[in-house]
Write an enzyme that holds these catalytic residues in place. Structure first.
Site, PDB file in Angstrom:
ATOM      1  NE  ARG A  24      -3.527  -0.391   2.200  1.00 41.32           N
ATOM      2  CZ  ARG A  24      -4.054  -1.140   3.223  1.00 41.32           C
ATOM      3  NH1 ARG A  24      -3.888  -0.445   4.448  1.00 41.32           N
ATOM      4  NH2 ARG A  24      -4.636  -2.247   3.105  1.00 41.32           N
ATOM      5  NE  ARG A  43      15.065  -7.359   9.831  1.00 44.32           N
ATOM      6  CZ  ARG A  43      15.186  -8.115  10.857  1.00 44.32           C
ATOM      7  NH1 ARG A  43      14.081  -8.606  11.379  1.00 44.32           N
ATOM      8  NH2 ARG A  43      16.215  -8.087  11.496  1.00 44.32           N
ATOM      9  NE  ARG A  87      -2.820   2.017  12.090  1.00 42.03           N
ATOM     10  CZ  ARG A  87      -2.961   1.058  11.173  1.00 42.03           C
ATOM     11  NH1 ARG A  87      -2.331   1.017  10.264  1.00 42.03           N
ATOM     12  NH2 ARG A  87      -4.053   0.247  11.326  1.00 42.03           N
ATOM     13  CB  SER A  90      -7.808  -1.399   7.307  1.00 41.59           C
ATOM     14  OG  SER A  90      -6.947  -2.380   7.814  1.00 41.59           O
ATOM     15  CD  GLU A 178      -1.165  -1.649  13.201  1.00 39.74           C
ATOM     16  OE1 GLU A 178      -0.881  -2.983  12.970  1.00 39.74           O
ATOM     17  OE2 GLU A 178      -2.063  -1.191  12.827  1.00 39.74           O
ATOM     18  CB  SER A 200     -11.259  -2.812   5.808  1.00 43.52           C
ATOM     19  OG  SER A 200     -10.862  -3.212   7.095  1.00 43.52           O
ATOM     20  CG  ASP A 201     -13.127  -5.586   9.241  1.00 43.31           C
ATOM     21  OD1 ASP A 201     -13.664  -5.856  10.324  1.00 43.31           O
ATOM     22  OD2 ASP A 201     -12.078  -5.129   8.765  1.00 43.31           O
ATOM     23  NE  ARG A 214     -10.266  -6.266   2.897  1.00 44.80           N
ATOM     24  CZ  ARG A 214     -10.311  -6.131   4.026  1.00 44.80           C
ATOM     25  NH1 ARG A 214      -9.375  -5.584   4.969  1.00 44.80           N
ATOM     26  NH2 ARG A 214     -11.386  -6.947   4.727  1.00 44.80           N
TER      27      ARG A 214
END
Length: 233
Positions: A24, A43, A87, A90, A178, A200-201, A214
């Site tokens: 994203r 990473r 931030r 979702s 987070e 998102s839900d 999404r």
């Protein structure tokens, strides 16, 4: 360079937008920034720096959960001088008036614990958003927006229905993983932070956005974040 960020000195902007998903970050950088360039992929956590209306911006993935957010936010602040951290993620809605694709602005974040819990010992620190960022994000909202408290959870597959009931009862708007640690670190280092969350839900109904939506449905919160970071007045 740090243990977890491969960018060179000067390659991270003072304003950082922080999606959990590194892909994203790439999508948002390519869509919203001018001349975005990959500055870190350590990473597999992608980071891009470009400009928005002439203002330097970095989009940096943070992974899932407070421990991962803590690592990246600490290094962005301490080693790269980030001053504004937003931030863009979702969340799952906890109140009936909140719909899919609505945006939640996290005014405060409750949690059972975080990587910073041991610092405070017996104190239950209440981490909150930067008010100026929150106000400007709300003013720029192109979609329905809800402002209030959220719950930052340590777990994605939660089986505490009793806790969910109490969060709903006390007006908690949404759950994510987070924000509480991000706000705590911002307070510790005297930085500006805000969480802008797309629904998102829905925890009450079980409704959820299909996977393709999404991505395309998250554009509004990126625009809100950029306007919040750089709007004058």
């Amino acid at each position: 360079m740090t243990f977890h960020i491969g960018a060179k000195p000067g390659e991270i902007a003072g304003t950082c937008l922080l999606p959990g998903d590194p892909y994203r970050a790439r999508w948002a950088a390519e869509r919203f920034l001018e001349s975005p360039r990959l500055v870190s992929e350590t990473r597999g956590m992608l980071a891009y720096t470009g400009t928005w209306h002439g203002n330097p911006v970095t989009l940096h993935g943070t992974g899932m959960g407070m421990p991962s957010m803590s690592i990246y936010a600490n290094e962005l602040i301490r080693d790269y001088g980030a001053r504004t951290l937003i931030r863009v993620g979702s969340c799952g809605a906890l109140q009936p008036q909140i719909g899919l694709r609505d945006v939640v602005l996290a005014q405060a974040a409750s949690s059972i614990g975080s990587p910073s819990t041991s610092i405070f010992r017996e104190l239950r620190f209440a981490p909150v958003a930067d008010f100026d960022l929150l106000a400007k994000a709300r003013a720029a909202a192109p979609v329905p927006v809800h402002v209030g408290g959220i719950f930052t959870s340590d777990t994605f597959y939660d089986e505490r229905s009793d806790l969910t009931d109490q969060l709903q009862r006390h007006g908690c708007l949404a759950v994510e993983m987070e924000t509480a640690e991000l706000y705590t670190l911002a307070a510790r280092y005297q930085r500006r932070a805000l969480s802008i969350l797309t629904v998102s839900d829905h925890i009450l109904t079980g409704a959820a956005l299909p996977a393709p939506d999404r991505e395309t449905g998250f554009a509004a919160m990126i625009e809100m974040a950029l306007h919040a970071a750089f709007a004058q007045g």
